[in-house]
Design an enzyme around this catalytic site. Structure first.
Site, mmCIF file in Angstrom:
data_model
loop_
_atom_site.group_PDB
_atom_site.id
_atom_site.type_symbol
_atom_site.label_atom_id
_atom_site.label_comp_id
_atom_site.label_asym_id
_atom_site.label_seq_id
_atom_site.Cartn_x
_atom_site.Cartn_y
_atom_site.Cartn_z
ATOM 1 C CG ASP A 24 -3.279 -32.288 -0.145
ATOM 2 O OD1 ASP A 24 -4.375 -32.795 -0.457
ATOM 3 O OD2 ASP A 24 -3.096 -31.654 0.906
ATOM 4 C CE LYS A 75 -11.586 -29.572 1.835
ATOM 5 N NZ LYS A 75 -10.212 -29.160 1.936
ATOM 6 C CE1 TYR A 101 -4.597 -26.847 7.518
ATOM 7 C CE2 TYR A 101 -6.323 -27.694 6.096
ATOM 8 C CZ TYR A 101 -5.790 -27.535 7.354
ATOM 9 O OH TYR A 101 -6.428 -28.059 8.454
HETATM 10 C C1 LIG Z 1 -9.259 -29.592 3.116
HETATM 11 C C2 LIG Z 1 -7.875 -29.975 2.803
HETATM 12 C C3 LIG Z 1 -7.155 -30.867 3.618
HETATM 13 C C4 LIG Z 1 -7.675 -31.361 4.937
HETATM 14 O O1 LIG Z 1 -8.816 -32.126 4.813
HETATM 15 P P1 LIG Z 1 -9.734 -32.349 6.143
HETATM 16 O O2 LIG Z 1 -10.789 -33.285 5.659
HETATM 17 O O3 LIG Z 1 -10.245 -30.980 6.502
HETATM 18 O O4 LIG Z 1 -8.869 -32.922 7.185
HETATM 19 C C5 LIG Z 1 -5.909 -31.278 3.202
HETATM 20 N N1 LIG Z 1 -5.380 -30.827 2.052
HETATM 21 C C6 LIG Z 1 -6.030 -29.958 1.254
HETATM 22 C C7 LIG Z 1 -5.409 -29.521 -0.024
HETATM 23 C C8 LIG Z 1 -7.292 -29.492 1.605
HETATM 24 O O5 LIG Z 1 -7.908 -28.605 0.821
#
Ligand SMILES: *Cc1c(COP(=O)(O)O)cnc(C)c1O
Length: 427
Positions: A239, A267, A144
């Protein structure tokens, strides 16, 4: 456990917002319960509007690594707020947070702050396309990367939980530029690149997949991504929105010793406020506006209050003792959960990377999207509700990672483990 006030609020919220929530997995739909409305959080615990306390392993989906409302973070935020909440002009805190991040991630030579992980990945892909002058993106099933159009193809997290891996509203014309492959399949990757490399701008990957639970890279997988992308001038994007400062202070790239071209963060770096960042090789990041032609902007980007929360959070964890303590707590929880499952004779598989973890209700190995899907979600749902009734707050989906914080005590973890044993026995 009485949750009357939460139930009443949920009913009202459902008239105002899609299924009452502002982010899908919060709705508890996957586990068949009514979501709790939270009134406050402190340390390792969250409290609902009915006055119940829960030991929290969601931690706002990862950011709260030092625990909720840490006194030093709260103090710093308060003093930042007194000085105004947004300037729309550069402020010194942007430099401070950028320096802290770049010291921990030597692969980042230049970075741009944004306000969410979604923005970070979306923008990283744009600059990778601008840099390579190619259009296609390779991603892996179950990873994701936020909810921008081209990345909502075979995505994890809520997209997987609710069985809509390919969202309506994403034009087929966009989706066709996203090529998807099974995670951990180095052979499939190598052969796709061999055929298609001329049109591929970048490869984006969660180096540990936290959005289908917790799936670890097989030895050699990330190394193959690195070798093959270098060979063909493809930008490799890690990511690390979830893994950053989570699996290690220096993220997955430090843990596995691999240097990506671009990194996305979010995060933890916002310490509970909305912050994301993307950065990497100077040559690529210099393409971003106004230094270069690739446009990307944000009214609240680099906001002084959000920067302050990030700076304070990173200061608290920027030492070996913090990670030693996190590791010790995580080991205690891992051993406890493994024992509980064995004693209760419930087949489970436990995985973790640093302080992100997942217990899958399956007796077979989980190494990609398909094998994660074999987990018994009905069993997980019962386990989740039983844990909640015993004061333990887990992510309301089998396909989400759990997190540990510095605020969790040995006694919190003991309580969690005995609740897990009782819940598993009832399963
Ligand atoms: C949470 C997450 C996102 C998205 O971040 P948001 O702040 O919710 O837009 C993208 N990539 C990874 C791996 C994530 O865990």
């Amino acid at each position: 456990m009485k949750i009357n006030k939460s139930k009443a609020l949920y009913k009202k919220a459902c008239r105002l917002m899609p299924m009452g929530v502002n982010s899908p997995v919060r709705a508890f739909r996957a586990v068949g319960g009514s979501p709790l409305f939270i009134s406050k959080a402190k340390g390792s615990k969250i409290f609902d509007v009915d006055g119940n306390a829960y030991i929290d392993y969601v931690l706002s989906w990862g950011p709260m690594i030092v625990g909720h409302a840490h006194p030093a973070v709260v103090k710093a935020i308060k003093s930042a707020v007194e000085k105004g909440t947004s300037y729309g002009a550069p402020c010194p805190q942007e430099i401070e947070l950028a320096e802290l991040v770049m010291k921990a991630y030597p692969s980042i030579e230049k970075l741009r702050m944004v306000s969410s992980g979604t923005e970070a990945t979306m923008s990283a892909i744009r600059v990778a396309r601008g840099f390579t002058k190619r259009d296609k993106v390779v991603k892996f099933e179950g990873c994701y990367h936020g909810h921008s159009d081209g990345l909502l193809v075979k995505a994890g997290s809520g997209a997987m939980t609710f069985g809509v891996p390919d969202s309506p509203g994403v034009p087929a014309d966009y989706a066709k530029n996203t090529l998807t492959l099974p995670y951990n399949d180095a052979k499939a990757f190598t052969s796709l690149i061999k055929k298609e490399w001329r049109s591929i701008a970048c490869v984006i990957v969660e180096p540990v997949v936290g959005n289908i639970g917790c799936v670890l890279p097989k030895p050699g997988f990330l190394e193959t991504l690195r070798e093959v992308t270098v060979k063909h001038g493809i930008v490799l994007i890690f990511d690390e929105v979830m893994t950053g400062f989570r699996v290690a202070y220096g993220g997955a790239q430090k843990k596995f010793g691999i240097k990506p071209d671009l990194t996305c963060l979010g995060k933890v770096i916002g310490g509970g406020l909305p912050v994301g960042a993307y950065g990497g090789r100077n040559e690529i990041m210099s393409m971003v506006a106004p230094e270069g032609p690739v446009y990307q902007a944000g009214t609240l980007s680099g906001n002084p209050v959000a920067m302050t929360a990030g700076i304070e959070t990173l200061r608290i964890i920027n030492n070996k003792d913090a990670y030693k303590k996190l590791e010790k707590s995580m080991q205690q929880l891992e051993e406890g959960l493994r024992d509980a499952a064995a004693k209760a004779k419930v087949p489970t598989r436990f995985y973790r990377a640093g302080t992100m973890f997942c217990t899958y209700f399956t007796d077979s190995e989980v190494y990609d999207y398909e094998t994660a899907k074999l987990a018994d979600t009905a069993k997980f749902g019962r386990f989740f509700i039983n844990m909640l009734n015993r004061g333990i707050y887990l992510a309301p989906s089998q396909f989400e990672a759990g997190f540990m914080s510095l605020a969790h005590t040995a006694s919190d973890i003991d309580k969690t483990v005995s609740a897990a044993f009782d819940s598993l026995k009832k399963n």
